[in-house]
Design a protein around this motif. Structure first.
Motif, mmCIF file in Angstrom:
data_model
loop_
_atom_site.group_PDB
_atom_site.id
_atom_site.type_symbol
_atom_site.label_atom_id
_atom_site.label_comp_id
_atom_site.label_asym_id
_atom_site.label_seq_id
_atom_site.Cartn_x
_atom_site.Cartn_y
_atom_site.Cartn_z
ATOM 1 N N THR A 107 -1.658 -10.943 0.049
ATOM 2 C CA THR A 107 -2.746 -9.972 0.125
ATOM 3 C C THR A 107 -3.546 -10.191 1.395
ATOM 4 O O THR A 107 -3.798 -11.322 1.790
ATOM 5 C CB THR A 107 -3.674 -10.110 -1.092
ATOM 6 N N LEU A 139 0.030 -6.611 1.178
ATOM 7 C CA LEU A 139 -0.856 -5.536 0.735
ATOM 8 C C LEU A 139 -2.174 -5.611 1.499
ATOM 9 O O LEU A 139 -2.982 -6.513 1.266
ATOM 10 C CB LEU A 139 -1.112 -5.651 -0.767
ATOM 11 N N GLU A 162 -0.463 -0.469 3.668
ATOM 12 C CA GLU A 162 -1.843 -0.475 4.133
ATOM 13 C C GLU A 162 -2.631 0.629 3.441
ATOM 14 O O GLU A 162 -2.141 1.737 3.260
ATOM 15 C CB GLU A 162 -1.897 -0.261 5.652
ATOM 16 N N ALA A 166 -1.012 0.784 -0.118
ATOM 17 C CA ALA A 166 -1.184 -0.436 -0.917
ATOM 18 C C ALA A 166 -1.637 -0.078 -2.323
ATOM 19 O O ALA A 166 -1.124 -0.631 -3.311
ATOM 20 C CB ALA A 166 -2.188 -1.379 -0.254
#
Length: 198
Positions: A107, A139, A162, A166
Motif C-alpha cells: 500500500t 495500491l 492508482e 485502487a
C-alpha cells in the motif's frame, strides 16, 4: 495457506474500520508542528485535512496518511477476505504489506521519494515476489506519484492501481466500497481533525 473461519458482519467491519480511523483522528488532532499538488483526496477529506494544513509539515502528513492508508487496507482485507495473509519475510526482506491469495499487496499513499535505495527496492521486491509465485500489486491512494519510482516498479513487474483504480481493485477483492464509505464519513464530519485544543 492462512484461512479465516468467519468473516465479519457489515456492522462489525464498520466498527473495526472506524476504530482505525478514530485512532488516527485523535493522533492528528493532538499533533503539534514545529509538492505543490493542490488537490485533496478522500482520506484527507474524511479527516478534514486541507492542503494548507498539510503544507505545515508535508513529511509528517505524508508519512502518517501513508500509515493510516496501510492500516485501513490491512484491516479491511483481513476482515473480508478468506485468503488474507499477513506480511511474509523472504530472507531479511518483507516486500509486501499483506497478501490476498496470490496477490502480494503493497500500500502506498503516494510515492515521492526518488532516493536510489528506495528505487532499487521497488524493482527488486517485485522480481522477488514474482519468483516466489506472487503477483506484486501496489495500491496508491493518490495519483501524483514520482515518475522515476513508478518506472522502477514497472521494471520490477508491479501491477499498479492508482486512485480510482485502487478503489475498484479494493471493492472487487473485499466486496466493500471503501471510497463511498470514506466520502460518507467526510460528509458526516465524525472523524474530522480537531485543531482547536485551546
Amino acid at each position: 495457506m492462512f484461512k479465516r473461519e468467519r468473516l465479519m458482519s457489515e456492522k462489525e467491519l464498520d466498527k473495526k474500520l472506524l476504530d482505525v480511523l478514530g485512532e488516527y483522528s485523535k493522533s492528528f488532532s493532538n499533533k503539534e508542528y514545529v509538492d505543490e499538488f493542490n488537490e485533496t483526496d478522500v482520506l484527507m477529506d474524511a479527516f478534514g485535512i486541507t492542503q494548507d494544513l498539510k503544507r505545515e509539515n508535508k513529511q509528517y502528513w505524508g508519512r502518517e496518511l501513508g500509515k493510516c492508508w496501510e492500516s485501513l487496507l490491512k484491516t479491511l482485507f483481513e476482515a473480508t477476505c478468506d485468503d488474507f495473509a499477513p506480511p511474509k519475510r523472504f530472507g531479511a526482506d518483507e516486500p509486501a504489506d499483506f497478501f490476498a491469495g496470490t496477490d502480494a499487496i503493497d500500500t502506498k499513499y503516494r510515492v515521492g521519494s526518488g532516493d536510489s535505495g528506495t528505487l532499487k527496492k521497488f524493482e527488486s521486491y517485485g522480481k522477488l515476489l514474482q519468483a516466489e509465485g506472487y503477483r506484486p500489486v501496489s495500491l496508491f491512494l493518490r495519483f501524483d506519484n514520482l515518475k522515476a519510482a513508478l518506472s522502477k516498479m514497472d521494471a520490477g513487474g508491479w501491477t499498479r492501481f492508482e486512485n480510482d483504480e485502487a478503489f475498484e481493485y479494493i471493492k472487487e477483492k473485499t466486496k466493500f466500497d471503501l471510497k463511498a464509505w470514506l466520502i460518507k464519513l467526510s460528509n458526516s464530519g465524525s472523524i474530522k481533525v480537531n485543531r482547536d485544543n485551546g
